[in-house]
Design an enzyme around this catalytic site. Structure first.
Site, PDB file in Angstrom:
ATOM      1  N   ASP A 187      -2.091  -1.877  10.553  1.00  0.00           N
ATOM      2  CA  ASP A 187      -2.558  -1.988   9.108  1.00  0.00           C
ATOM      3  C   ASP A 187      -3.309  -3.030   8.795  1.00  0.00           C
ATOM      4  O   ASP A 187      -3.679  -3.379   7.482  1.00  0.00           O
ATOM      5  CB  ASP A 187      -1.274  -1.630   8.209  1.00  0.00           C
ATOM      6  CG  ASP A 187      -0.508  -0.237   8.273  1.00  0.00           C
ATOM      7  OD1 ASP A 187      -1.355   0.637   8.888  1.00  0.00           O
ATOM      8  OD2 ASP A 187       0.372  -0.257   7.985  1.00  0.00           O
TER       9      ASP A 187
ATOM     10  N   LYS B 102       0.716  -1.253   0.079  1.00  0.00           N
ATOM     11  CA  LYS B 102      -0.068   0.020  -0.112  1.00  0.00           C
ATOM     12  C   LYS B 102       0.783   1.265   0.007  1.00  0.00           C
ATOM     13  O   LYS B 102       2.146   1.230   0.401  1.00  0.00           O
ATOM     14  CB  LYS B 102      -0.924   0.041   1.256  1.00  0.00           C
ATOM     15  CG  LYS B 102      -0.271  -0.157   2.528  1.00  0.00           C
ATOM     16  CD  LYS B 102      -0.001   1.309   3.223  1.00  0.00           C
ATOM     17  CE  LYS B 102       0.633   1.188   4.556  1.00  0.00           C
ATOM     18  NZ  LYS B 102       1.462   2.414   5.015  1.00  0.00           N
TER      19      LYS B 102
END
Length: 310
Positions: A141, A12
Site C-alpha cells: 500500500d 484509506k
C-alpha cells in the site's frame, strides 16, 4: 531545517477489493479503488547528525504492535538511508490515531509520510517515483500513499491510476477485535478468482466510459471528471470480508448495526473496520461498548502532494 512537526499520514478506505489471482511467489493480485480520508496519524521528525534512527510513541495509544525498532516508520527511514547513502539520522515521534488491524493502511501511510518527510529533511531531492520504488519493498500500500491521489490500484499494489472522486462523507466502525493480514490472505477458503476487470470496463460501469483523448493516442488511460462514490461501491465487493468475518465475528456485527440504520456497509481492506457512505446526515443509535466510530470525509489529494516532484 532541523525539524518537521505535525506531519499528517492519512488513512484509506477500499471502496471495493477483488482478488484476481495469486503469483508463484505467493503475492496476491488485486483490483481496488483506494480512497484517502481525513483520519490521520501525526508524525514528528527531528534531524540527527549521528546517523541514528529511533522512534517514540506520542500520546496514550501505542503506535503499533511492533517494537519501535521494527516499526514501519523506522524501516522506511533505514531503507531510504541505505538506498541513498545519506549519513543523517532521525528521531521520529508517532502520534497514532488510525487503528491497527483495521484495513485502513495506517502503517503503510506512516511509512509513506516518513519517506516524504525525510526526503525533505535530509535534502535528498528524490522524485515520487523513486520513493515509490523504495516504498514497495516496505508494503504493497505504500506506493499508493506516495502517489498522492485516490486511485484505481491493481497488480500487487504497484499499478496505480489516479482518479478524481466526488466529495463524500463516511462513517467508519472499528470493533475491538482484529485479524492479521497474513492470516486472512493465507486462509484456504479465501476467494482468489474474481473476474479480472479492465479500467476501461470500470469506466463504462461507473463513468459512462468517459475518458480523455490520451487513451486513444497512447498517452495513458485517464478518466474524465469526478466519479460517483455510490456507483463505485455498486461496482464491486470485498473478497476478504467473508474470511475476516469468520475470524472476527464482530465484523458482521458492525455491518448489521450499520444496515440497521439503513446504510450499505462493507469491510475495508483486510479489516476489521467497516464503513458506509453517508448520503445524508445520520443520527446513529448508541453502539456496543468498545467500538470505535468516526465520521470522516474523503480527500482529493494527499496533504503532502507538493513535497516532491513526480
Amino acid at each position: 531545517m532541523l525539524r518537521l512537526l505535525d506531519v499528517p499520514a492519512p488513512a484509506k478506505l477500499n471502496l471495493f477489493l477483488h482478488i484476481t489471482g495469486r503469483r508463484d511467489d505467493g503475492y496476491h493480485l488485486l483490483q481496488s479503488v483506494f480512497m484517502m480520508v481525513d483520519w490521520c496519524d501525526r508524525l514528528h521528525f527531528e534531524l540527527r547528525a549521528d546517523g541514528g534512527i529511533d522512534r517514540e510513541d506520542i500520546g496514550l495509544a501505542p503506535a503499533s504492535g511492533a517494537l519501535p525498532a521494527e516499526d514501519l516508520t523506522v524501516r522506511a527511514a533505514r531503507a531510504l538511508g541505505e538506498a541513498t547513502g545519506c549519513p543523517f539520522g532521525v528521531r521520529i515521534g508517532l502520534e497514532k490515531h488510525i487503528p491497527a488491524e483495521a484495513g485502513m493502511g495506517g502503517g503503510s501511510s506512516d511509512a509513506a509520510t516518513t519517506l516524504l518527510a525525510l526526503n525533505r529533511l535530509w535534502g535528498l531531492g528524490l522524485t515520487r517515483r523513486e520513493l515509490a520504488g523504495i516504498g514497495l519493498r516496505l508494503g504493497a500500500d505504500v506506493p499508493f500513499f506516495l502517489g498522492g491521489r485516490n486511485a484505481w490500484v491493481e497488480g500487487v499494489g504497484e499499478r496505480i491510476t489516479p482518479l478524481h472522486l466526488t466529495p463524500a462523507r463516511f462513517v467508519v466502525v472499528k470493533p475491538p477485535g482484529g485479524a492479521s493480514t497474513q492470516r486472512i490472505f493465507g486462509a484456504p477458503e479465501l476467494k482468489r478468482d474474481s473476474k479480472t476487470a479492465t479500467i476501461q470496463g470500470f469506466a463504462a460501469n461507473v463513468a459512462g466510459n468517459q475518458t480523455d483523448e490520451s487513451d486513444a493516442t497512447g498517452g495513458g488511460f485517464q478518466l474524465a471528471g469526478a466519479l460517483d462514490i455510490q456507483r463505485i461501491l455498486a461496482f464491486g465487493h470485498n473478497d476478504l470480508q467473508p474470511v475476516a468475518q469468520a475470524i472476527c465475528p464482530e465484523v458482521g456485527h458492525c455491518i448489521q448495526w450499520l444496515e440497521g440504520h439503513g446504510l450499505q456497509a462493507r469491510m475495508t481492506g483486510s479489516g476489521t473496520a467497516v464503513f458506509a457512505h453517508l448520503a445524508q446526515p445520520q443520527n446513529l443509535t448508541p453502539a456496543p461498548g468498545g467500538w470505535l466510530i468516526r465520521e470522516c470525509a474523503n480527500m482529493d489529494a494527499h496533504p503532502l502532494l507538493d513535497w516532491c516532484a513526480d
